[in-house]
Design a protein around this motif. Structure first.
Motif, PDB file in Angstrom:
ATOM      1  N   UNK A 116       0.810  -1.220   0.000  1.00 38.57           N
ATOM      2  CA  UNK A 116       0.000   0.000   0.000  1.00 38.57           C
ATOM      3  C   UNK A 116       0.847   1.275   0.000  1.00 38.57           C
ATOM      4  N   UNK A 119       3.838   1.917  -4.999  1.00 40.65           N
ATOM      5  CA  UNK A 119       3.406   1.166  -6.158  1.00 40.65           C
ATOM      6  C   UNK A 119       4.352   1.494  -7.303  1.00 40.65           C
ATOM      7  N   UNK A 122       6.521   4.383  -6.831  1.00 39.29           N
ATOM      8  CA  UNK A 122       5.941   5.660  -6.452  1.00 39.29           C
ATOM      9  C   UNK A 122       5.303   5.546  -5.075  1.00 39.29           C
ATOM     10  N   UNK A 123       5.760   6.338  -4.110  1.00 42.79           N
ATOM     11  CA  UNK A 123       5.114   6.302  -2.798  1.00 42.79           C
ATOM     12  C   UNK A 123       3.640   6.685  -2.928  1.00 42.79           C
ATOM     13  N   UNK A 124       2.785   5.975  -2.185  1.00 37.48           N
ATOM     14  CA  UNK A 124       1.351   6.248  -2.262  1.00 37.48           C
ATOM     15  C   UNK A 124       0.839   6.799  -0.929  1.00 37.48           C
ATOM     16  N   UNK A 125      -0.055   6.040  -0.292  1.00 27.99           N
ATOM     17  CA  UNK A 125      -0.579   6.519   0.979  1.00 27.99           C
ATOM     18  C   UNK A 125       0.404   6.164   2.084  1.00 27.99           C
ATOM     19  N   UNK A 126       0.881   7.149   2.828  1.00 21.68           N
ATOM     20  CA  UNK A 126       1.854   6.838   3.870  1.00 21.68           C
ATOM     21  C   UNK A 126       1.426   7.384   5.224  1.00 21.68           C
ATOM     22  N   UNK A 153      -8.435   8.216   1.714  1.00 19.65           N
ATOM     23  CA  UNK A 153      -7.222   7.842   0.988  1.00 19.65           C
ATOM     24  C   UNK A 153      -7.016   8.724  -0.238  1.00 19.65           C
TER      25      UNK A 153
END
Lengths: 424, 949
Positions: A116, A119, A122-126, A153
């Motif tokens: 999560x 992806x 590419x960093x997504x939800x952190x 989100x």
């Protein structure tokens, strides 16, 4: 763009868990990491980026773990390091301690999180608070809640969920200033600055709009008001909830706060501050016989204020023994594993001056190892007081349900990187 | 209860057991089994044999189980491509699941399964997901396009996914926009010619809006993408900067650095006199300083970038020296970087503080750090002249510590200080010599030997010192051997009587006993020089050395520009272009800063200080380490002057040393030539090592012909100013030189009249130029064939070329000349008209002219008035043409003639001019545009001179 794969290694370089995001770097390349690192360490040229052929390793160390990102592209290095530290933050919030054991104990969640967080590099939800809404440790129990994506989100407000409720609506504001000082051996202040931080503990229902007012000189100049003491902030950094363009145009700090604890903003002030606790030291080293240390500490702040838990840490040679101390107040203790004398003063009123003497014996055989010249460091905390004079003038809280909420403010000044070089 | 229990089953037949469990009817048992499989996978066991059984578990409504199965698939699909097909159906089904989490999970995982056969099944689900109502699915699908493109680019193009991806830039959800931008950037990076990201003001506006709303990572994607855009004009540039600056207040260091990249790049487009430009500069400093309180690794990245920024725009951080002071607990990589930046920021204003700090660091324990600190002190001495004395005394203090590596570093930097301030600090040589024995590093030994050789005449026992090194000659490194050879030859030239034996010894060691070609070649050159022409040898070996430049380790300007475009990335950390370390990126266009497309010249802004001042005349950087060898070769072989026939031995004015030399060498050679075939070979070899400037006599012969013609009268020839006195007789022991410059048939000439106003005969003339702005150098020796008797004058023409060493002079057309005769060496300086440097092919195509005129920023335009000129525009034009100023077009507007003219300098710089001539008005106006505006002033002078003569 950033990482091809992320690895978590133990201290020996064994892979505990990893995730291949892009597949353009052979996962076996990680075997080169540890030998490379050792080699650099031996040469004394340790570096956060290592490369082997066309593979680059960007790594950080956290407790007994290495977090390593691999890439073969011209990655955004600052993004990768930021992201690695973010992983540490998220895992720590999930597992309390991030270490070898917690990775093993929670490998299923770790995999889910890795899926999560990033992806294809590419960093997504952190944001761990948001992640916790749909990735949980007790999977079975919370299946119902997990079956939909929290709108947060992908919301523009990605840090706060809707529908939060509190009986009593309150927000606690902590203004914490850390003093960084570097003093030369001859007693002149080489550099000093204040790093301030405003932390929130938000216990508010719904989606409240907050506005924070500080005695910011630029703001006062903009609005034409000029009363009382104002503060010039050299550089301000905000939590992503703060509308940066708004601040840039009219210095208004407006935001929808994350729930619970968060750091709203930090600032740096470059004005010359008088070191709040001044240290004078005389360290005399008589080779092959003894070391004599005399340290004078003086509180250079208002008489009404009191510094708590003051610790003056004085370095001593590693081969010193048989410590003897004399203090006018507080307690001195020898910490041989750190080669330090720690002088603790529980309560240190402003304007007061205290003394500590220490005496050590030295062996008659010269220590072959050359030692550095570690500085004296000081730790302290002064409540109800900020050096810069920064003040929260108001905190406006508006929520569409129209509830009344109370802001509480606390001020505290503490030592940051507080170093005084010595002659020995 | 923790997951660690799954790792504990290590019995035999485990796979078999797991297989049974996976096929169990009980959900809970299945899930446990999958977890065990994943645990085995995690510790590196091969569980691929379970593939069909695990895939069987895929159809489940348990999200956690599904995720685990997907994870398994990602790991093993590649090794089991045929069986991976089995999973496709479930994937396709999951992409239609009512739960968006599952839809997204399916599309995310499918993209990670790099099996060709699967990709075609991916297209339909992906198309749907790209249009999904839930932004979470759309943002995941956007990334999936990049994944698919990586596996099968053609497929993605054929299916039109790229267009859909471009449409997502206008999506209402900022996260989707950010991921679409990231995916497009990624694809564009691997296909540089695809023109995917054709950014236009509309898309830029969308990106800037999304910037305010998306997550920190999304902001980075967008900022990195923005950095690739080239604004149309300075106004657009400013408006983008204004909207990007708020990002400097973001808590995430990576966002700040990406914003800095955009600002540093777009700032190039802003006029320097704009108020906003100054505001922007001021806004950049605080966030850069704050980066230094981030985590150490981020600090390191920030410092490597600050190092670039400081070289590009030193004004941003010039007042922030203190924040770079090293803290005791900084990691070593942070310490070393801070030190480097401290030296770059060192100036007269802060040097005292810097030195105090450096001295502190030099007593630390970390060897590398201490070494660098000692070197830093030397660099300060070279950079800030006022501090040199204090630096030297600090270094002496450090030498007194007798710490071996400190002493060695100190000696290496003191050598550089001697190079910068010759004959100033040699009082310290005594102290240095005391430490001779402790030097065990080649660089330090070489430096010490250089010092001894250079100051041999002031060191009483120089011969003994050098002799002591000679004993172990063959054990020394090449660097030391070369240096020792040179030093002993220097010593011999200075003290010929007592050192013949020594020089003979070193020459034979170098030429006969060494396998190293460099050493042998240098040995032969010296030997030949000493034997054929000792005077020349003296001039070559003891030639005045060019001063070393004050800034060392500067990054070459075009590379610096490229690296500024890569702020925050690995390239900026390595200080290397991406093509140097990324495979397959060769051929990718190098990024350049805007407004400087053609050449490095226009980036030069007067306030950029020394860092940018290097574009036209690259600074002769003496490498501070490593490259000493190349350095020495350059040093000792800079244009030799006289290599002509040996001087007549009969002259009464012969120097005392000459005889000694001659005699010494004769005996040297006599003894050797007899029995040494190696030596003979050395002499027979063609003088390949001689610099090219010797091969000029042919052209100078031609010039003489033209010279005659010119004397008769060629009215359309290039303008040549009348001769003026360059060197008055009273300053040169009776030698008077007057002269001028001319350009005849494409050859630049220096025409001189030498007059002997002394009482004795002058012989042995030779000439040498200092480095100058355009690399002017004699194309051959000064031809004064007969001795010059008292009261005699002689006309000499010296052809010049422009391949000599370059150094920017002030004024630009200044030339420093040394002339030598049998009496002494004399120095003078003169200024040449820059029109000498206008080449014959300086006529620009009309179209090119127009484009270039537009392309050069208006900042570079300057205007000038020529008063009292009474020529028609046509007459002016033909007169100018004689000096290679070509008229390309003429326009007449309201009685005013506008002549558009071009000229080209020998170094390839183009100058464009507009000459306005108003009938009846004797005052002309010249407008000049050039990428290197500093030449303008000289060019105007030439215009005026040409038109008025």
């Amino acid at each position: 763009m950033s990482a091809s794969a992320i690895f978590v290694l133990d201290l020996k370089g064994k892979v505990l868990i990893c995730r291949n995001y892009k597949g353009d770097v052979d996962m076996a390349e990680i075997d080169h990491f540890m030998p490379l690192l050792m080699q650099h360490e031996e040469e004394g040229l340790i570096c956060p980026v290592l490369s082997h052929g066309n593979v680059h390793f960007m790594w950080i160390k956290h407790s007994n773990l290495y977090l390593v990102a691999t890439t073969n592209k011209n990655s955004n290095a600052s993004l990768v390091y930021s992201f690695l530290y973010k992983i540490v933050e998220v895992f720590t919030e999930y597992f309390k301690e991030l270490e070898e054991e917690s990775i093993q104990d929670n490998f299923v969640v770790v995999y889910e999180l890795l899926d999560e967080l990033m992806d294809f590099g590419f960093p997504q939800t952190t944001d761990s608070k948001i992640l916790q809404e749909y990735i949980t440790q007790e999977g079975a129990k919370l299946e119902v809640a997990k079956s939909k994506v929290p709108t947060t989100v992908t919301n523009a407000v990605s840090w706060r969920s809707e529908g939060i409720k509190y009986k009593k609506n309150e927000v606690f504001i902590d203004v914490i200033e850390s003093i960084n000082v570097l003093v030369n051996a001859n007693g002149s202040v080489m550099s000093s600055d204040i790093v301030g931080s405003i932390k929130l503990k938000t216990m508010l229902s719904g989606m409240p709009e907050l506005r924070l007012g500080l005695n910011d000189r630029v703001l006062f100049a903009l609005t034409g008001r000029d009363k009382g003491k104002t503060v010039v902030m050299e550089d301000v950094k905000f939590h992503q909830c703060v509308r940066l363009s708004r601040f840039d145009s009219d210095r208004t700090i407006s935001f929808i706060p994350p729930d619970g604890d968060s750091e709203l903003m930090s600032y740096r002030i470059n004005t010359h501050v008088k070191p709040l606790i001044w240290i004078e030291s005389v360290i005399e080293k008589f080779s092959h016989s003894r070391v004599e240390i005399m340290v004078k500490a003086k509180g250079q702040f208002k008489k009404q204020s009191v510094a708590n838990n003051v610790e003056v840490r004085v370095p001593v040679p590693s081969d010193a023994d048989s410590p003897k101390f004399k203090t006018s107040t507080g307690n001195a203790k020898y910490v041989p594993e750190k080669n330090l004398v720690v002088w603790t003063i529980k309560s240190f009123p402003g304007g007061k001056e205290f003394l500590m003497r220490a005496h050590f014996c030295l062996p008659s055989v010269e220590n072959a190892e050359v030692e550095g010249k570690p500085p004296i460091t000081v730790k302290f905390e002064i409540p109800y007081f900020t050096v810069s004079g920064i003040q929260v003038r108001y905190m406006k809280i508006i929520e569409k349900s129209g509830y009344q909420a109370l802001p509480w403010v606390r001020y505290i000044t503490q030592s940051g990187d507080y170093q005084l070089r010595t002659n020995v | 209860m923790t997951d660690s229990k799954y790792f504990t089953t290590t019995k035999k037949g485990e796979i078999f057991e797991l297989k049974a469990e996976l096929n169990s009817d009980k959900k809970e048992k299945k899930k446990e089994a999958v977890k065990k499989v994943i645990a085995s996978m995690t510790v590196g066991k091969d569980v691929s044999a379970l593939f069909p059984d695990v895939v069987n578990c895929m159809q489940t409504d348990n999200l956690e189980l599904k995720k685990l199965v997907y994870l398994y698939l990602m790991n093993y699909a590649k090794s089991q491509p045929d069986m991976a097909i089995m999973a496709v159906n479930t994937f396709v089904k999951d992409c239609e699941d009512p739960n968006p989490l599952i839809r997204a999970l399916a599309v995310r995982t499918m993209g990670c399964i790099r099996v060709d056969k699967i990709t075609e099944y991916l297209c339909e689900p992906l198309r749907k997901c790209l249009k999904d109502e839930d932004p979470y699915v759309r943002k995941t699908a956007a990334v999936c396009v990049a994944k698919l493109h990586d596996i099968n680019a053609q497929l993605v193009e054929d299916q039109g996914f790229l267009d859909t991806l471009k449409d997502l830039i206008s999506d209402s959800n900022p996260m989707v926009v950010a991921n679409a931008v990231a995916a497009l950037s990624e694809i564009a990076e691997s296909h540089p010619n695809s023109n995917l990201l054709d950014l236009n003001p509309q898309t830029i506006n969308k990106l800037l809006t999304a910037l305010n709303e998306c997550t920190e990572w999304g902001q980075i994607f967008i900022l990195d993408c923005l950095a690739n855009y080239t604004p149309r004009d300075d106004r657009e540039s400013q408006s983008i900067c204004e909207r990007v600056t708020p990002r400097l207040s973001h808590a995430n260091s990576a966002v700040v650095l990406s914003a800095v990249k955009v600002l540093m790049k777009f700032m190039e487009m802003l006029p320097k006199d704009l108020d906003y430009y100054g505001t922007l500069l001021k806004k950049l400093a605080p966030p850069l300083v704050t980066l230094l309180s981030a985590e150490p690794e981020l600090q390191y990245v920030a410092l490597r970038n600050i190092n670039l920024i400081v070289q590009r725009r030193p004004e941003i951080l010039k007042h922030e020296m203190k924040v770079f002071f090293v803290k005791y607990n900084d990691p070593i990589y942070v310490k070393l970087e801070k030190l480097d930046i401290m030296i770059r920021l060192a100036s007269q204003a802060n040097i005292a503080q810097v030195l105090a700090e450096l001295k502190e660091y030099a007593t630390e324990v970390d060897v590398d750090f201490v070494r660098k600190a000692v070197r830093a002190i030397g660099r300060c001495a070279i950079k800030v002249e006022q501090s040199a004395e204090r630096c030297v005394s600090t270094l002496l203090d450090l030498i007194q510590t007798k710490v071996n590596y400190v002493v060695q570093e100190a000696i290496v930097v003191i050598k550089d200080i001697f190079r910068k301030y010759p004959n100033k600090y040699e009082s310290v040589i005594g102290t240095l010599c005391e430490n001779l024995d402790s030097l065990d590093e080649p660089e330090a030994r070489a430096a010490m030997i250089w010092i001894v050789g250079e100051y041999a005449e002031r060191i009483d026992n120089a011969d003994e010192l050098l002799e002591s090194f000679l004993e172990g000659f063959h054990d020394e490194s090449t660097q030391v051997q070369l240096q020792l050879l040179t030093a002993i030859v220097k010593l011999f030239l200075k003290k010929p009587t007592e050192t013949q034996e020594l020089v003979q010894q070193v020459l034979s060691l170098a030429t006969q006993d060494s396998d190293n070609p460099d050493l042998r070649d240098r040995g032969y050159i010296y030997w030949r020089l000493l034997s054929t022409d000792p005077v020349a040898a003296k001039e070559v070996v003891l030639a005045e050395k060019p001063l070393i430049s004050e800034e060392t380790d500067l990054i070459e300007p075009t590379l610096l520009e490229e690296l500024i475009c890569h702020i925050g990335t690995l390239a900026s950390v390595y200080h290397k272009p991406p093509s140097a370390f990324v495979e397959g990126s060769r051929g990718v266009q190098h990024k350049r800063l805007a407004g400087s497309a053609g050449s490095g010249e226009s980036v030069e802004s007067p306030d950029a200080g020394s860092a940018a001042g290097a574009s036209e005349a690259p600074p002769a950087v003496i490498p501070s380490q490593g490259d000493l060898l190349g350095d020495l070769l350059n040093l000792d072989l800079t244009p030799p002057t006289t290599a002509g026939p040996p001087p007549p031995p009969s002259s009464g004015m012969q120097m005392g040393a000459m005889d000694l030399l001659g005699g010494g060498l004769d005996s040297l050679l006599g003894g050797d030539l007899g029995g040494s075939p190696a030596m003979g070979a050395g002499f027979a070899a063609p003088p390949a090592a001689m610099p090219a400037s010797f091969s000029a006599p042919v052209s100078s012969g031609l010039d003489d012909l033209f010279d005659l013609g010119g004397g008769v009268g060629m009215p359309m020839g290039a303008y040549s100013p009348p001769k003026t006195v360059w060197l008055p007789a009273m300053k040169a022991k009776g030698l008077e030189i007057s002269g001028t410059f001319a350009r005849r048939a494409g050859v630049i000439q220096m025409e001189m009249t030498l007059t002997n106003k002394a009482m004795s005969v002058m012989t042995d003339f030779a000439i040498q130029f200092n480095r100058n702005s355009f690399g002017l150098a004699p194309a051959g020796p000064l031809q004064v064939l007969s001795p010059l008797s008292p009261n005699q004058s002689i006309e000499v023409t010296l052809p010049l070329n422009t391949v000599g060493p370059v150094m920017k002079m002030d004024p630009l057309n200044n030339l420093q000349v040394a002339v030598k005769n049998n009496i002494d060496v004399f120095y003078f300086s003169c200024q040449y008209p820059i029109s000498m440097l206008f080449v014959e092919d300086g006529k620009m195509e009309r179209q090119v002219f127009l484009a270039t005129w537009k392309d050069i920023p208006n900042d570079n335009e300057s205007q000038f008035q020529i008063k009292d000129c009474h020529l028609s525009s046509d007459a002016s034009s033909s007169k100018l043409q004689g000096s290679n100023i070509f008229t390309i077009a003429k326009r007449t507007v309201e009685g005013q003639d506008m002549l558009y003219q071009s000229m080209k300098l020998t170094n390839g710089i183009w100058l464009l001019a507009e000459l306005r001539v108003q009938t009846g008005n004797p005052n002309y106006t010249v407008c000049l545009k050039c990428r290197a505006p500093e030449v303008s002033q000289c060019v105007f002078q030439s215009y005026e001179a040409v038109l008025k003569n």
